[in-house]
Design a protein around this motif. Structure first.
Motif, PDB file in Angstrom:
ATOM      1  N   LYS A   1       8.516  57.271 -17.954  1.00 16.93           N
ATOM      2  CA  LYS A   1       9.326  56.871 -16.791  1.00 16.93           C
ATOM      3  C   LYS A   1       8.647  57.277 -15.486  1.00 16.93           C
ATOM      4  O   LYS A   1       8.586  56.505 -14.528  1.00 16.93           O
ATOM      5  N   GLU A   2       8.138  58.508 -15.461  1.00 14.39           N
ATOM      6  CA  GLU A   2       7.473  59.012 -14.256  1.00 14.39           C
ATOM      7  C   GLU A   2       5.985  58.684 -14.235  1.00 14.39           C
ATOM      8  O   GLU A   2       5.288  59.023 -13.294  1.00 14.39           O
ATOM      9  N   LEU A   3       5.493  58.038 -15.266  1.00  7.39           N
ATOM     10  CA  LEU A   3       4.122  57.527 -15.333  1.00  7.39           C
ATOM     11  C   LEU A   3       3.064  58.629 -15.243  1.00  7.39           C
ATOM     12  O   LEU A   3       2.131  58.567 -14.432  1.00  7.39           O
ATOM     13  N   TYR A   4       3.173  59.649 -16.100  1.00 11.11           N
ATOM     14  CA  TYR A   4       2.116  60.644 -16.142  1.00 11.11           C
ATOM     15  C   TYR A   4       2.067  61.292 -17.521  1.00 11.11           C
ATOM     16  O   TYR A   4       3.013  61.232 -18.313  1.00 11.11           O
ATOM     17  N   SER A   5       0.939  61.924 -17.777  1.00  9.59           N
ATOM     18  CA  SER A   5       0.763  62.705 -18.988  1.00  9.59           C
ATOM     19  C   SER A   5      -0.025  63.955 -18.643  1.00  9.59           C
ATOM     20  O   SER A   5      -0.832  63.954 -17.697  1.00  9.59           O
ATOM     21  N   THR A   6       0.210  65.004 -19.396  1.00  5.79           N
ATOM     22  CA  THR A   6      -0.502  66.255 -19.182  1.00  5.79           C
ATOM     23  C   THR A   6      -1.080  66.768 -20.497  1.00  5.79           C
ATOM     24  O   THR A   6      -0.560  66.469 -21.582  1.00  5.79           O
TER      25      THR A   6
ATOM     26  N   HIS B   1     -12.231  80.765 -17.433  1.00  6.69           N
ATOM     27  CA  HIS B   1     -12.709  81.927 -18.168  1.00  6.69           C
ATOM     28  C   HIS B   1     -12.035  81.949 -19.535  1.00  6.69           C
ATOM     29  O   HIS B   1     -10.884  81.503 -19.696  1.00  6.69           O
ATOM     30  N   GLU B   2     -12.752  82.439 -20.511  1.00  2.00           N
ATOM     31  CA  GLU B   2     -12.164  82.579 -21.845  1.00  2.00           C
ATOM     32  C   GLU B   2     -10.826  83.293 -21.764  1.00  2.00           C
ATOM     33  O   GLU B   2     -10.667  84.272 -21.019  1.00  2.00           O
ATOM     34  N   GLY B   3      -9.867  82.790 -22.520  1.00  3.23           N
ATOM     35  CA  GLY B   3      -8.566  83.437 -22.585  1.00  3.23           C
ATOM     36  C   GLY B   3      -7.566  82.963 -21.559  1.00  3.23           C
ATOM     37  O   GLY B   3      -6.388  83.282 -21.649  1.00  3.23           O
ATOM     38  N   THR B   4      -8.024  82.178 -20.585  1.00  4.63           N
ATOM     39  CA  THR B   4      -7.093  81.684 -19.566  1.00  4.63           C
ATOM     40  C   THR B   4      -6.567  80.311 -19.970  1.00  4.63           C
ATOM     41  O   THR B   4      -6.996  79.710 -20.959  1.00  4.63           O
ATOM     42  N   SER B   5      -5.640  79.806 -19.171  1.00 11.47           N
ATOM     43  CA  SER B   5      -4.973  78.539 -19.494  1.00 11.47           C
ATOM     44  C   SER B   5      -4.970  77.634 -18.280  1.00 11.47           C
ATOM     45  O   SER B   5      -5.057  78.099 -17.144  1.00 11.47           O
ATOM     46  N   SER B   6      -4.856  76.344 -18.545  1.00  7.09           N
ATOM     47  CA  SER B   6      -4.791  75.393 -17.453  1.00  7.09           C
ATOM     48  C   SER B   6      -4.248  74.071 -17.979  1.00  7.09           C
ATOM     49  O   SER B   6      -3.975  73.927 -19.170  1.00  7.09           O
ATOM     50  N   ALA B   7      -4.072  73.132 -17.067  1.00  2.32           N
ATOM     51  CA  ALA B   7      -3.543  71.824 -17.439  1.00  2.32           C
ATOM     52  C   ALA B   7      -4.339  70.715 -16.787  1.00  2.32           C
ATOM     53  O   ALA B   7      -4.778  70.839 -15.637  1.00  2.32           O
ATOM     54  N   LEU B   8      -4.512  69.645 -17.529  1.00  5.07           N
ATOM     55  CA  LEU B   8      -5.113  68.422 -17.022  1.00  5.07           C
ATOM     56  C   LEU B   8      -3.999  67.388 -16.878  1.00  5.07           C
ATOM     57  O   LEU B   8      -3.005  67.435 -17.608  1.00  5.07           O
TER      58      LEU B   8
ATOM     59  N   PRO C   1      -8.069  67.495 -12.815  1.00  2.96           N
ATOM     60  CA  PRO C   1      -9.176  67.423 -11.859  1.00  2.96           C
ATOM     61  C   PRO C   1     -10.384  66.740 -12.488  1.00  2.96           C
ATOM     62  O   PRO C   1     -10.401  66.518 -13.693  1.00  2.96           O
ATOM     63  N   SER C   2     -11.407  66.457 -11.707  1.00  2.02           N
ATOM     64  CA  SER C   2     -12.607  65.837 -12.268  1.00  2.02           C
ATOM     65  C   SER C   2     -13.472  66.877 -12.967  1.00  2.02           C
ATOM     66  O   SER C   2     -14.232  66.553 -13.879  1.00  2.02           O
ATOM     67  N   ALA C   3     -13.363  68.121 -12.523  1.00  2.00           N
ATOM     68  CA  ALA C   3     -14.119  69.200 -13.150  1.00  2.00           C
ATOM     69  C   ALA C   3     -13.303  70.470 -13.089  1.00  2.00           C
ATOM     70  O   ALA C   3     -12.516  70.677 -12.143  1.00  2.00           O
TER      71      ALA C   3
END
Lengths: 109, 112
Positions: free
Chosen positions: A66-71, A14-21, A8-10
């Motif tokens: 191949k699928e043209l993405y990165s995380t 919270h501390e201790g949580t996880s996510s992906a860009l 996302p753009s922003a």
């Protein structure tokens, strides 16, 4: 021309949580770099990938050419993870990097 | 110690004046790059070089020149600075054939 779509753009975590860009590429990409830009404006190299996955502490990145993405996965977020994260794709022409627009990450207590 | 350094770190220039931004790298990389970053955006390539004596245009070269007098040094020159060139400028170096780039700390340029 070459484009890198970053999302996302922003993001607020919270501390201790996880996510992906995520970064999506519109053309063939030889490799991807991930950076964190800190409050002083410095670009810190996080990962360079030509394929597969890499892990460094609480950060893990994957690149699918191949699928043209990165995380970029952030696990157990800490306050010091706050900053702006950029991905950059190496195009076929002379190794130039094409940057995404960045994700502004704020980690809050 | 820092492998890519830039000088000056901050610069205020007047419209119409000449500005030279300098970059030095100790990575022994053949390739060097100049990017600019504007508020809320990623970096965009201005000029690049694949060795001493060579310079090539990047995506946004208008209003800029570059000079690569040696393996270690790469300069960005604004002959007639304009307010639209107010930005943060980053220099980077990278290996031939490889694509990982290493960045300097940036130069903040303000053109009044």
């Amino acid at each position: 021309g070459d484009q890198v779509e970053q999302s996302p753009s922003a993001l607020s975590l919270h501390e201790g949580t996880s996510s992906a860009l995520r970064c999506n590429f519109t053309t063939t990409t030889r490799s991807v770099q991930w950076f964190r830009q800190n409050s002083r404006g410095s670009l810190i190299n996080l990962f360079y990938l030509a394929s597969g996955t890499k892990e460094n502490g609480r950060l893990k990145s994957a690149f699918d050419s191949k699928e043209l993405y990165s995380t970029l996965h952030i696990r157990d977020a800490q306050l010091e993870d706050s900053g702006t994260y950029f991905c950059a794709a190496a195009s076929s022409s002379f190794s130039k990097l094409v940057f995404g627009q960045g994700t502004s990450l704020s980690v809050v207590p | 110690e820092a492998a890519v350094t830039q000088s000056p770190r901050n610069k205020v220039a007047v419209t119409g004046g000449k500005v030279t931004l300098s970059c030095n790298q100790t990575n022994n990389h053949n390739n060097m790059y100049w990017y600019r970053q504007d508020t809320g955006h990623g970096l965009r390539l201005i000029h690049y070089s694949y060795g001493a004596g060579s310079t090539e245009k990047g995506d946004i070269p208008d209003g800029y020149k570059a000079s690569r007098p040696s393996q270690e040094n790469f300069s960005l020159i604004l002959e007639l600075a304009t307010p639209s060139q107010t930005s943060v400028y980053f220099c980077a170096s990278g290996d031939v054939g490889g694509t990982e780039q290493f960045f300097g700390p940036g130069t903040r340029l303000t053109v009044l």
